[in-house]
Motif scaffolding. Sequence first.
Motif, PDB file in Angstrom:
ATOM      1  N   ARG A  47       0.853  -1.193   0.000  1.00 49.01           N
ATOM      2  CA  ARG A  47       0.000   0.000   0.000  1.00 49.01           C
ATOM      3  C   ARG A  47       0.886   1.239   0.000  1.00 49.01           C
ATOM      4  NH1 ARG A  47      -3.841  -1.950  -0.865  1.00 49.01           N
ATOM      5  NH2 ARG A  47      -4.794  -2.655   1.071  1.00 49.01           N
ATOM      6  N   GLU A  48       0.722   2.085  -0.989  1.00 49.29           N
ATOM      7  CA  GLU A  48       1.489   3.334  -1.033  1.00 49.29           C
ATOM      8  C   GLU A  48       1.050   4.227   0.124  1.00 49.29           C
ATOM      9  OE1 GLU A  48       4.176   4.145  -3.153  1.00 49.29           O
ATOM     10  OE2 GLU A  48       3.891   1.985  -3.222  1.00 49.29           O
ATOM     11  N   ASP A  49       1.983   4.996   0.635  1.00 46.66           N
ATOM     12  CA  ASP A  49       1.745   5.853   1.800  1.00 46.66           C
ATOM     13  C   ASP A  49       0.474   6.691   1.615  1.00 46.66           C
ATOM     14  OD1 ASP A  49       2.920   6.735   4.350  1.00 46.66           O
ATOM     15  OD2 ASP A  49       3.051   8.686   3.375  1.00 46.66           O
TER      16      ASP A  49
ATOM     17  N   CYS B 214       8.629  -1.744   5.099  1.00 41.95           N
ATOM     18  CA  CYS B 214       8.334  -0.898   3.939  1.00 41.95           C
ATOM     19  C   CYS B 214       8.928  -1.477   2.667  1.00 41.95           C
ATOM     20  CB  CYS B 214       8.906   0.494   4.175  1.00 41.95           C
ATOM     21  SG  CYS B 214       8.001   1.371   5.455  1.00 41.95           S
ATOM     22  N   ASN B 215       8.443  -0.932   1.571  1.00 41.85           N
ATOM     23  CA  ASN B 215       8.925  -1.369   0.261  1.00 41.85           C
ATOM     24  C   ASN B 215      10.186  -0.600  -0.129  1.00 41.85           C
ATOM     25  OD1 ASN B 215       9.131  -2.311  -2.374  1.00 41.85           O
ATOM     26  ND2 ASN B 215       7.588  -0.882  -3.172  1.00 41.85           N
ATOM     27  N   GLY B 216      11.230  -1.323  -0.400  1.00 43.32           N
ATOM     28  CA  GLY B 216      12.475  -0.701  -0.826  1.00 43.32           C
ATOM     29  C   GLY B 216      12.412  -0.228  -2.264  1.00 43.32           C
TER      30      GLY B 216
ATOM     31  N   LEU C   4       3.870   0.091  -9.822  1.00 39.34           N
ATOM     32  CA  LEU C   4       4.483  -1.246  -9.921  1.00 39.34           C
ATOM     33  C   LEU C   4       4.099  -2.093  -8.704  1.00 39.34           C
ATOM     34  CD1 LEU C   4       6.505  -3.229 -11.220  1.00 39.34           C
ATOM     35  CD2 LEU C   4       8.312  -2.092  -9.903  1.00 39.34           C
ATOM     36  N   THR C   5       3.941  -1.419  -7.586  1.00 38.51           N
ATOM     37  CA  THR C   5       3.652  -2.121  -6.330  1.00 38.51           C
ATOM     38  C   THR C   5       2.340  -2.905  -6.390  1.00 38.51           C
ATOM     39  OG1 THR C   5       2.864   0.040  -5.631  1.00 38.51           O
ATOM     40  CG2 THR C   5       4.997  -0.654  -4.825  1.00 38.51           C
ATOM     41  N   ASP C   6       1.423  -2.514  -7.284  1.00 35.11           N
ATOM     42  CA  ASP C   6       0.159  -3.246  -7.411  1.00 35.11           C
ATOM     43  C   ASP C   6       0.372  -4.660  -7.942  1.00 35.11           C
ATOM     44  OD1 ASP C   6      -1.254  -1.164  -6.407  1.00 35.11           O
ATOM     45  OD2 ASP C   6      -2.084  -0.469  -8.313  1.00 35.11           O
TER      46      ASP C   6
HETATM   47  C1  UD1 Z   1       8.425   3.913  -4.746  1.00 34.82           C
HETATM   48  C2  UD1 Z   1       7.467   2.767  -4.412  1.00 34.82           C
HETATM   49  C3  UD1 Z   1       7.280   2.696  -2.902  1.00 34.82           C
HETATM   50  C4  UD1 Z   1       8.611   2.503  -2.241  1.00 34.82           C
HETATM   51  C5  UD1 Z   1       9.600   3.589  -2.676  1.00 34.82           C
HETATM   52  C6  UD1 Z   1      10.969   3.276  -2.176  1.00 34.82           C
HETATM   53  C7  UD1 Z   1       5.951   2.589  -6.305  1.00 34.82           C
HETATM   54  C8  UD1 Z   1       4.603   2.914  -6.800  1.00 34.82           C
HETATM   55  N1  UD1 Z   1       6.222   3.012  -5.067  1.00 34.82           N
HETATM   56  O1  UD1 Z   1       7.775   5.110  -4.322  1.00 34.82           O
HETATM   57  O2  UD1 Z   1       6.438   1.627  -2.558  1.00 34.82           O
HETATM   58  O3  UD1 Z   1       8.474   2.485  -0.840  1.00 34.82           O
HETATM   59  O4  UD1 Z   1       9.670   3.695  -4.092  1.00 34.82           O
HETATM   60  O5  UD1 Z   1      11.845   4.331  -2.449  1.00 34.82           O
HETATM   61  O6  UD1 Z   1       6.724   1.975  -6.981  1.00 34.82           O
HETATM   62  N2  UD1 Z   1      10.028   6.443 -12.174  1.00 34.82           N
HETATM   63  C9  UD1 Z   1      10.026   6.467 -13.534  1.00 34.82           C
HETATM   64  N3  UD1 Z   1       8.886   6.790 -14.185  1.00 34.82           N
HETATM   65  C10 UD1 Z   1       7.741   7.090 -13.535  1.00 34.82           C
HETATM   66  C11 UD1 Z   1       7.764   7.083 -12.122  1.00 34.82           C
HETATM   67  C12 UD1 Z   1       8.924   6.742 -11.460  1.00 34.82           C
HETATM   68  O7  UD1 Z   1      11.031   6.185 -14.177  1.00 34.82           O
HETATM   69  O8  UD1 Z   1       6.761   7.385 -14.202  1.00 34.82           O
HETATM   70  C13 UD1 Z   1      11.268   6.078 -11.476  1.00 34.82           C
HETATM   71  C14 UD1 Z   1      11.826   7.244 -10.677  1.00 34.82           C
HETATM   72  O9  UD1 Z   1      12.734   8.000 -11.435  1.00 34.82           O
HETATM   73  C15 UD1 Z   1      12.499   6.541  -9.523  1.00 34.82           C
HETATM   74  C16 UD1 Z   1      11.651   5.295  -9.327  1.00 34.82           C
HETATM   75  O10 UD1 Z   1      10.960   5.078 -10.537  1.00 34.82           O
HETATM   76  O11 UD1 Z   1      13.810   6.142  -9.854  1.00 34.82           O
HETATM   77  C17 UD1 Z   1      10.706   5.404  -8.157  1.00 34.82           C
HETATM   78  O12 UD1 Z   1       9.808   6.463  -8.363  1.00 34.82           O
HETATM   79  P1  UD1 Z   1       9.376   7.426  -7.198  1.00 34.82           P
HETATM   80  O13 UD1 Z   1       8.452   8.430  -7.741  1.00 34.82           O
HETATM   81  O14 UD1 Z   1      10.564   7.909  -6.467  1.00 34.82           O
HETATM   82  O15 UD1 Z   1       8.543   6.440  -6.284  1.00 34.82           O
HETATM   83  P2  UD1 Z   1       8.261   6.593  -4.742  1.00 34.82           P
HETATM   84  O16 UD1 Z   1       7.077   7.457  -4.566  1.00 34.82           O
HETATM   85  O17 UD1 Z   1       9.500   6.938  -4.040  1.00 34.82           O
END
Ligand code: UD1
Length: 465
Positions: free
Chosen positions: A157-159, A172-174, A202-204
Amino acid sequence: MHQRTCLAIVLAAGEGTRMRSSRPKVLHAIAGRTLLAHVLAAVKGAGTTATAVVVGPHGDAVAAEAERIFPAAEIVVQAERRGTAHAVLAARAALAKGADDVLVIFGDTPLIGAETLKRLRGALAGGASVAVLGFRPENPTGYGRLITIGHRLVAIREDKDASEAERKIALCNGGLMALSGEVALDILDRIEDHNAKHEFYLTDAVAIADGMALEAVALETGEDEVSGINTKAQLAEAEDAMQWRLRDAAMDAGVTMVAPETVYLCADTTFGRDVTIEPNVVFGPGVTIEDDAVIHAFSHLEGAHVGKGASVGPFARLRPGSRLGAKSRIGNFVEVKAAEIGEGAKANHLSYIGDGSVGAGANIGAGTIFCNYDGREKHRTDVGKGAFIGSNSALVAPVKVGDDAYVGSGSVITDDVPAGALALGRGRQVVIPDWGKRAGNKVVKKAAPKPTAKKAAKKKPKTRR
Ligand code: UD1
Ligand code: MG
């Protein structure tokens, strides 16, 4: 046994606006390597067989770095930022080619280790369809929470979408995930954007796998390995963590460090056995140090090879292309660039040795300068075996000093010196006797001024107890 194939998808589309930099986030460096290069090194170490790097619409520089490291890497563009699952699907063509394991890794988590990626792959080999890397951060705000029932991972679950109760979950999810290649596309295509951020998460994948009666598992790791970099302060923290890894690895391999906390290494620095490194030494990229060498305090090395038993510093600078032979000595305030120093040769004080060579056993006197630049081009200086260059000499390149030749102190050498010869290129000393006695040359000694009362009081000798 069948070697499992593995496709790694590295998400590197983030611009990193909080870095306040014109450089894309993943092209910032720690330990002399870009964040992307660290991630790709871990990917390689995990035995991946194909790699796709997802870049943003202005990702040319990121693509170039990825291709420099992995010429075989496939570069795909995510034109619009619509979530992590959307980013992974930018690599649809690579996914469609099929792989046993699919690894998804963020380009801004440079501390991720190959061993951890292997553990994720191991979970897939053990029958899981999705494997997630969990960790327990001090402050979980902002991270997705891993929702488990017994040993089953049922959802992330996202925050922003979590309930009060779910926000209390510490695990938590890394962010990294491994998916079985067999079902990866099927799962990813089912992900929708019905959430707080209207993103394809992606987490879904976890809840979808669970719904398909496929196994999802969570592995745990330390926070340092998964912490992403968004700011310059986090970049500095990651640098610190990486430096300690490299220092510990060097010491484990037998390097003696007097004050490891003051030594800065590069990810590619290599050491032989029984190397000693004194405090405050900085290694740039491309340095190899052979057995028994000593790097004395306050030295800076980059693109250099230091031979067996050689001695560098204190306060020496080795620039790219420096190759020091066995038992050679480069002393204080000596700079070497693109030059070969022969076995046992010495340049102990205050010299510049650029673009050339020094033969075995030669001695470069204090203050010798290889004048390699004529304002337009660089030229070479070659000093032969056993040659002796007197102190404060300028060797104006291109020039050659033969084996066992001598150059007198203070010479400016513009022509080649044959083997065994002595070259003097300096003004002759002139001695004029009785100069002081000549009329008009008398040194008149001025009477010392009388001290004022105030100064005289100050001048009183201090008595020590
Ligand atoms: C994500 C995870 C969350 C986790 C966290 C850990 C998801 C939905 N959530 O959240 O569960 O705890 O990382 O740090 O995956 N990116 C793209 N394209 C996009 C969106 C993101 O390339 O459209 C890349 C970002 O550049 C980044 C990574 O994916 O490298 C993660 O994206 P970010 O927006 O930082 O996700 P978080 O909200 O941190
Ligand atoms: Mg993030």
